[in-house]
Structures are given as structure tokens and as C-alpha cells.
Write a protein that holds these residues in place. Structure first.
Motif: not given
Lengths: 562, 562
Positions: A77-81, A129-132, A137-145, A156-163
Motif C-alpha cells: 500500500i503506497e498510501a491511504v487517501v 501527509q497533508v495535501v492542499a 503528488c505521486s504515491f508509487g505509480p499513482f499520480d494524484c491530484e 473535503a476533497m475529490a481526487v484524480g488518480v493518474r496511472t
């Protein structure tokens, strides 16, 4: 549209370059939201929440996602968003971290502060890891916006996950209040940009997909709140969720205007509002708050209590007030109580009981049924259509909802032009693979309920719950005999004990005689072994109860060898 | 307004010329409606219904009024007036007639036909007296006038009761549909005439007193029903109450138009529609009905099923269809299901489960949340105000409602000019005397719940229910030892059995050792009697479960002397 098939088997190995998504919770239920993303052998988790039990899960405290699917891959597991700080999105984090404490938790400032406070109670110190808003930022192969969204909790946030498999956008929980109290809008600009880039799969909040139109602005509640403050004779008691910072802010604002003091009541309310205030999400003018213990020194028309218990929880302060067994607050006909909250399905009875209890003592009760004191935190169909049209996803997967909500949302997607063959309705455990730009169901993994009861996790089984349901409806009758271990003869008993079966001790003589007769009969036939004896006792008692009372309590035959 | 006082004592003797009214049910709850009128030593009863249990009454089948207040005066009952045929108004009649079978039952033709069919199942042949709209007749000192009212079952009535103490009008359940399907209007003319004569006390239906405005006409549903019929792909399955003759009539009309056949499913649906058809309340064109067994011979687009189960009752045909365990009907995505009914508070979860179950298999589900397929049978505030203004009662007593409804109705009465001191809010058992034209609370009598469970009436006590609640939440652990009756020494055991406690057999060794130690300890101290031994076992096991599992199952220690 794809339908999950009851006969789905385990999925094949994930092809190179494909993305796998498995929801371990949140599909087919409102709660325990958790989605596992897998790419190239690495895992990313979005949310890790709890589900609150209903009457079919008697005695259970919480329901967790089943971690079995990832249990032997925790190190991958790279991270829990975490999209936001509600229990149905963060509540299972302590249980996941028990299994691997150093999994990085990623989220907004308030979300992680709430998680941290919760984990402190479990004595876990997490890696945070606080994100704004807008950060990538990337967590392993997962490039998250990360994208700002508006919901019934700040930050609250939505997340885009690029692989390499494509871009997946997960909305988290959201609505589109265009005049939010904190000015933080759902970031439609970025959703649009991602849409132009090409969203391969949109996973979007389905909670209110059946509700037409748009959610009213949180701001519009203020009129109803002010009205309550203007017309209240004496005390005002406000019940709402302990995480609804904006709702509480509106109550504080009204209290300031009305020259009243405010006391927070309830552990989670005090804890969360402390966190929110410290981080600047809640503005509390100096001198506004008072200690609940100091309330007796204030005149009742100067008092506002803000407490939990809006769902009629039996042990909450509000329920105690309604039953007149609160140690400090005795409801009178000069009190005004405001339930500034939703009514979560399943809680109708308990909330109704609280309203009737308060009304019985003469209190005026204001609730969403008779005043605009609540608006939902989830997009209605109107807003969902906006998002679908703005993001133009190639594939769509409704999340966060019961079947009725998922289907309604799928229909909306279809209406906006997502091809039916690209709409995936999955339930918990169903494996959705994004292969060559096409989302498809390829199998299913176990994703059953894991029950927390007292200090145990996962020890309560369906069998225990079935036993509880029988015991709770019918009680039990236990019958004990003692047999001589060498001769097999009955040397004491039968003795009968019943609880909850509605059968008094004086009623047992008849069945004791019947058991005696049954034992004598089998002795005459050459004796019975312990197993046969138990069977005979069970049948004799069961038949008697059924004939005499038309009831079916649990029968517990006990044979002791002495 | 008068408030019932928790410390109300038994009332004084009824003064000469005064009328006493005691509700044994229906005040503070929706259900088991029953009002006892007393004048000059004689009794008149209005309605005798059941209450359906909620989760706090686990395993209970029905809840009856407590007949204790009248049990030793059954021979003084002149008649039981039944305002209409719903279970909450007639359901307890069989239990009252068990105690005195020849009490005359008075009501409209349909009401008594439904009662008769129900009593036949209890093998009771009642004394019936059919009365017609506008009829006036005396039962002992009670001079009764019957008024047509419109409700969600045909042939409902209000009743005016004249005694020398004054005129009391009891509305029964009513609304004011101005375009009722059967043309039978609530008789406002007679209400007005009684108002001119002078109504000393009005007792009026409070169910919807919190709901503003007016109830939509039953007729207005037809559009939504037709729409369902027009758009349904194949089968149409309609669930509604087995007593809602007009609703079923509308479905039949739509079926005729659409050229479909109809099958009734469910015992009470078949029975009630049979009665309604026979008496001419339901018009069924020749050849429209088919036997459910013959459905397989019809093409699915020609089928309408009308069944019960609209409240999500677990054993109903509809629930079985939703769970895919109905022996005959397998839901597909071409089915349309219409829940043409209210959602009775308390049933939200089970109805939601049914909707989700049906949706899961792809059925389209139409319900009052997404289409106008139901209107209430009870007046909203608008209609209640009409009645109050038309009848101008000197005294007012809201009936048929929970506390919230009674209070809301009392407020409406106050707004129309009934003086607050003449508004009586009573709950079950509260004694209201009409003395010299003034209604007042003079005491209270017991009016607790009487539970029907299986074949027993009144044997299930609050203690049994409390036991069931504990057993249902936590299960039980039973521990048995056998002692020598002469020496008091333990000769076998301890043995442990647990159900629903979430503790497996393999977990018991530790506590068995603890019990052994406790027994040895007390033996060393000179031995313990059976009572002390039981206490020791209970404490040892309870402490162990609490420490090890943080749970509190019921502990059942058993000591057998051999």
C-alpha cells in the motif's frame, strides 16, 4: 450497463498496464467507504470508513470493510487517501493501522487533524501527509491530484488518480453550494480541465441521485435558525452532527446576535469543535463559550446548548432529556429544541421517540420536517448532471450508495451520453478493471461484513447474529439433566430455565413430566447416549412450547456426566 | 391546555349527570384505538384496535389495549361502535369478545363485514348491528348519530354521542376528499348542524396535524398509475394495504384500460377484496381476475399482481420476490413494482430493504418518494381547521396520534378560538370527565400494553421483553455445576454454553479454570450454599467476559444438586 452476477468468480490476473479497482465497502450501502486501486502490483486506497449497524446486526458496535483482500499485501500500500473526515470515510483507519501502523495517510488539514485525534484515542501515532487544494503528488505509480469539493464538513476533497492505464476521478462526497459559508467552492474549473484532458473513469457520489433538483445552500438555513432564536422563550438546545462545523458556526453566529452563551455537550462535539477551532475552521468569539457545569448560573433565556444525539442515540444527552433522566437538564414547556441535522435512514424510530418525548414535556421541537434547519451534504440529481456533463467521462461507476442510488445515478450518466456499455454498476467486492480505456467487471472477491463488538474485531459471525435474532425475538429455554457417567442413568434433573420466552416457572411442571416420560421410555428401550438424550430433550421441549404457546424459543439441552 | 400529570391518581367517583371518557389506546401512539364512554353506570366503547409492535417489543405479534379498566364491568357495555374496518380500530375486537361474546358491535356495512370475516377466523359469531350514514339510534343512555366520513377505506363513519351530559363528537379517522371515488363525502352538513346545536366536546383525528395544507384527492393518483401502466415493459406488481379498496379499484381500472389481467396475492388481500366485491364496494369486470397459479400461461406484459407487503413485512410475497426466494415469481429488469401505499413510521428500514432488493435485480420501483402513487387517509392541518371552525366545539380533545400530533392538533384548536383551558391533551388511561359542559382531567387508570405473542395474551411481561433485548444484543453464557446434595461438594462441571455471545468453545478454558479456582477458594473457606455458589459463578463469568471482550451477555448460572 454491466450488472454484477451472483456467480462471479475470482478475477484473472491483472493484465500489464491495466488498473484494478475493488470497493471493499460503500457500494450497496451508505457507509464503510473504501476503494482499493491496484496498478503494477502496488496499491492505493481511497477512504477507509465504518458502517453503522442496523437492526439485523443486533449488538454490533461497528461494521468494517473486510481487509482480507489486501491483508497479505499490506506492504504494497503506497498510501491511504482520505477524502474528508466523516466516520464513514475515516472510521476504519485505526483498524487498518493496527495491521500496519506506518501506512501513509493523505488528506486535507482538517481531515488529518480529525483522524489524528481519533487515532490518539486508539494510541496510534500515524504517518500523515497533508495535501492542499490543487496539489499534485505521486504515491508509487499513482499520480494524484486533489480538488476542493464542498460537503457537510469543511476541507473535503475529490481526487484524480493518474496511472498509465488512464485517469480516474473519484469525487468523494460532494455537493455544489454556490454560496458556501467558507467561500470554498467545489472546484469545477479543475473538473472541467480534467474532463478536457480525458477522464477514463468517473467514480461519483450517488447518495442523492434519486432526489431531483439542487441542494439548497447551507447559508439558507440561517433564516430558520434566526427565527428559532427570535421566538425561543427560554433555553435553546441544538442537536447536530459533531463534525458539522458550518452548522455549528451558524448556531454560534445566531447566539452572538441574540446575546446568548453557548455550551458544547458530548465528547465528540467537544473534541471536534476543539480541533476545528484550533485550526481556524470554527470562529468562536471570546467569551461566547461556557462550561456546561456553569449553566445554572445563567438565566435560561441566555443559554444555548449544542449537543450530539440528533439521531436519537439512546445514550445521548438529548435522549436522556427526552426521557427526563438527564442529571442536569429538565425539559420544560419553555424550552426550544432544534434538530439541525439529517435523519439517517434506520434512525426514524429513535428520532421520533426523542421528538415525542420532548413534546410530551411541552418543549417546542424544530426539525427538518417543520423548518429549513438542515440541508443535505450530497449532490442532488441536478448537480450530478452538471458534473457528468462537465467531466464527460468515457466510463462511469456510481459509488457511495445503496442499490437504488447506484441505479438512479447510472441512469443519469446514461442520460448525459455515457454509453450504457461503459457504465459499471458494481457492489462491494466486485472487481472492476480499466483495460485499454474500457472499465469492465472481471470477477469478485469476498467483501463481507467484519463486526466490531466490544473489544473484538471479526469474532462475531453471522451465526452469532442469527442466534441473537432468535434469542431477541423468542428468548430461550434451557433444560439440564445429570447422568451417571458409568451407567448412563439420569441421576438429577431435568431442570428448566427460561429467559425471554414468556414462560413462568410455574408452567414447567407439565413439560418436566413429559421429559421424565421420554427419559423413562428411552431407558426402557435400552438407554440412550448423550447425543440422543439431548435430541430427545430438545424435541420434547420444542414440541411442548410450540403446542402450548405457538412460539419457537431457542431450546438448549444440556447433559452433564457426573 | 391541560397536561396529564405523571402523578395522576385514580379519579373520584363520576358525579351524577357527568360523562367520563377514558382512552385505553390511541393517545400517544398510532394504534390500538379504543375510547370508553361512561354515563350513569353504563359503558359505550368506540373502536377496539391493535397496535403493531416496534423494535422495543421484540418478538411480540400484536399489542392490545388493557381491558382491566372494564374487565369487571363487561356486562355494562351497551355496544362497541366501530368507526371503520382498519386493524388499529377493529383488531382487538376478537380479544374483547373472548371475554364477553355477545357485546353488540355497531358499524357500517363494510366495517361489520370485515369484522365478521376476521371473527370467523377466531371462530366467534358476533352480534352485529349495521347502521347507515345519518342514522340515529340509542344504546342505553347513549344516543348515537352516525356521519359519513371519507377515509382510506370505504364506509368510514364519525359518531355523535348524546347523553344528558352533552354532545360529544368523535370523528374516527377522516379526511375531506372533495372528489372521492365513490362519491361519498365527509358529511360537513351534519357536522355543521351538530356545531349549531352545540358540541360540548370534539374528539378529532390528529395523525396529520403537523402536515400543513390539504390531502390530495385519491383520484389524483390515477395519472401516476396510468403512467406506470403505459411505461411498464412487462409485469406490473402492485403492493398496497389489503383494506384499501379504492386504491385497488384504481389499479383494476388501469388494468382494464391496458388489457391486462389481475391476480390477487396474499391471504388478507384475497379475503378483503372478496368481501368488498360481494358487498359492491369493489367493481370487478367479468374475466379480469385470474388465479395466481394461472399466471405462467399469460404473457408477462398482460399481468398485474396485486399483493400485500407494502411495508416490507419479511414474510410477505413482495419481500420474498426482493430476496429472490419467491417460489413462483423471479424479478427481472423488465418488471415494474409499484408501492402504492404509505410508509408507516417504523417500517422505513424494511421498505428500504425491499426497494433495494428489487432494484438490485433491475426492477423499476415506483413509490411515493418518486411518483404520486399514494395519498394519506388522514386530514392535514388545513382540513382539521375546517372541521374545528365548522363544529365550534366548547371543548376539544385531540385523539389518534403520538404526542407530537396531539400537541400540534391542540395548537390548531387554540388558533381557531377554542379556549386553552378547554383543550384537553390526554394520554392513554387519563380520565377526562365532562362535567357541567367543561372537559377536565380528573385522574388516570392503568392502560399499559398487553402483548399477544403466539397463542398467549398478556403473558409476555416487560421483564420478558427486557430479557429479550439483552439476549438479542448480547446473547447469553450459561454455566452449570453439579453438587452433591449431601456434602455440597461440586461433583461435575463447570460446563459452559454460550449462544449469540460471540465466544467460541475454545475460548472457555480460561474461565473454566477461574471458576474452578473460585469454587476451590470457597470450599477452602468452608463451602458455599447453592445461592452463594450461583453468585460466585455469575460474578466470575461476568468479570471474565467484560475484561476479555468488553461485552455484557446475560449470565445464567445453574447449580444442580445430585
Amino acid at each position: 450497463m454491466s450488472h454484477p452476477h451472483p456467480e462471479l468468480g475470482l478475477p484473472p490476473a491483472l493484465p500489464q498496464g491495466a488498473l484494478r479497482i475493488v470497493a471493499l465497502g460503500g457500494l450497496g450501502e451508505i457507509g464503510r467507504n473504501m476503494a482499493v486501486f491496484e496498478y503494477d502490483g502496488r496499491l492505493l486506497i481511497v477512504d477507509c470508513g465504518v458502517l453503522f449497524p442496523e437492526e439485523e446486526q443486533p449488538g454490533v458496535d461497528l461494521i468494517l470493510p473486510d481487509f482480507d483482500y489486501i491483508r497479505d499485501r499490506l506492504d504494497l500500500i503506497e498510501a491511504v487517501v482520505l477524502t474528508h473526515g466523516h466516520e464513514d470515510h475515516i472510521g476504519a483507519v485505526p483498524y487498518l493501522l493496527r495491521e500496519r501502523p506506518d501506512i501513509p495517510l493523505v488528506g486535507s488539514r482538517l481531515t488529518l487533524a480529525l483522524v489524528e485525534a481519533k487515532l490518539a484515542e486508539h494510541r496510534i501515532k500515524p504517518r500523515l501527509q497533508v495535501v492542499a487544494d490543487g496539489e499534485r503528488c505521486s504515491f508509487g505509480p499513482f499520480d494524484c491530484e486533489f480538488l476542493a469539493v464542498n460537503h457537510s464538513i469543511p476541507d473535503a476533497m475529490a481526487v484524480g488518480v493518474r496511472t498509465p492505464a488512464g485517469l480516474v476521478v473519484h469525487t468523494g462526497d460532494f455537493k455544489m453550494d454556490q454560496l458556501p459559508l467558507d467561500g470554498r467552492l467545489t472546484d469545477l474549473g479543475t473538473f472541467a480541465r480534467l474532463g478536457s484532458e480525458g477522464i477514463d473513469l468517473l467514480m461519483s457520489d450517488s447518495t442523492n441521485a434519486e432526489v431531483p433538483g439542487f441542494v439548497t445552500s447551507e447559508r439558507d438555513i440561517s433564516g430558520a435558525i434566526d427565527n428559532v432564536f427570535r421566538t425561543a422563550e427560554e433555553r435553546i438546545i441544538v442537536a447536530c452532527f459533531a463534525s458539522h462545523v458550518h452548522r455549528v458556526q451558524q448556531v454560534l453566529n445566531a447566539a452572538v446576535k441574540a446575546g446568548r452563551k453557548v455550551a458544547f455537550v458530548g465528547r465528540s462535539m467537544v473534541r471536534n469543535m476543539g480541533v476545528a477551532r484550533e485550526l481556524g475552521y470554527l470562529e468562536v468569539p471570546e467569551g461566547l463559550l461556557v462550561d456546561p457545569k456553569a449553566l445554572d448560573e445563567l438565566p435560561p433565556e441566555k443559554i444555548v446548548l449544542v449537543c450530539t444525539g440528533s439521531q436519537g442515540e439512546p445514550m445521548s444527552a438529548l435522549s436522556r432529556m427526552a426521557n427526563r433522566d438527564h442529571h442536569q437538564i429538565r425539559i420544560t414547556e419553555r424550552d426550544t429544541v432544534m434538530l439541525a441535522s439529517s435523519l439517517i435512514p434506520g434512525n426514524e424510530n429513535s428520532v421520533n421517540r426523542v421528538i415525542n418525548g420532548l413534546t410530551r414535556w411541552g418543549a417546542r421541537v424544530v426539525h427538518k420536517g417543520n423548518a429549513l434547519v438542515h440541508v443535505s451534504g450530497h449532490s442532488s440529481a441536478g448537480e450530478l448532471l452538471f458534473l457528468l456533463n462537465l467531466t464527460k467521462p468515457s466510463n462511469f461507476m456510481p459509488v457511495h450508495g445503496e442499490w437504488r442510488h447506484l441505479r438512479a445515478h447510472a441512469k443519469l450518466a446514461s442520460l448525459t451520453g455515457v454509453p450504457d456499455e461503459n457504465i459499471v454498476i458494481a457492489e462491494d467486492g466486485v472487481v472492476v478493471d480499466l483495460i485499454d480505456g474500457h472499465a469492465q467487471i472481471t470477477g469478485a472477491v469476498p467483501a463481507g461484513y467484519v463486526y466490531v463488538d466490544g473489544s473484538s474485531v471479526g469474532e462475531i459471525t453471522e451465526t452469532s447474529l442469527k442466534d441473537r435474532r432468535i434469542l431477541g425475538e423468542e428468548g430461550f429455554v434451557s433444560v439440564v439433566v445429570v447422568v451417571d457417567s458409568s451407567t448412563g442413568k439420569v441421576i438429577a434433573g431435568p431442570e428448566i430455565h427460561a429467559r425471554g420466552a414468556g414462560i413462568g416457572d410455574q408452567d414447567f411442571q407439565e413439560v418436566l413430566n413429559r421429559i421424565d416420560a421420554a427419559i423413562a421410555e428411552s431407558a426402557a428401550e435400552g438407554g440412550a447416549d448423550v447425543h440422543q438424550l439431548r435430541q430427545k430433550m430438545r424435541r420434547t421441549v420444542g414440541k411442548w412450547v410450540s403446542e402450548s404457546y405457538r412460539r419457537r424459543p431457542m431450546i438448549v439441552p444440556v447433559v452433564i456426566e457426573a
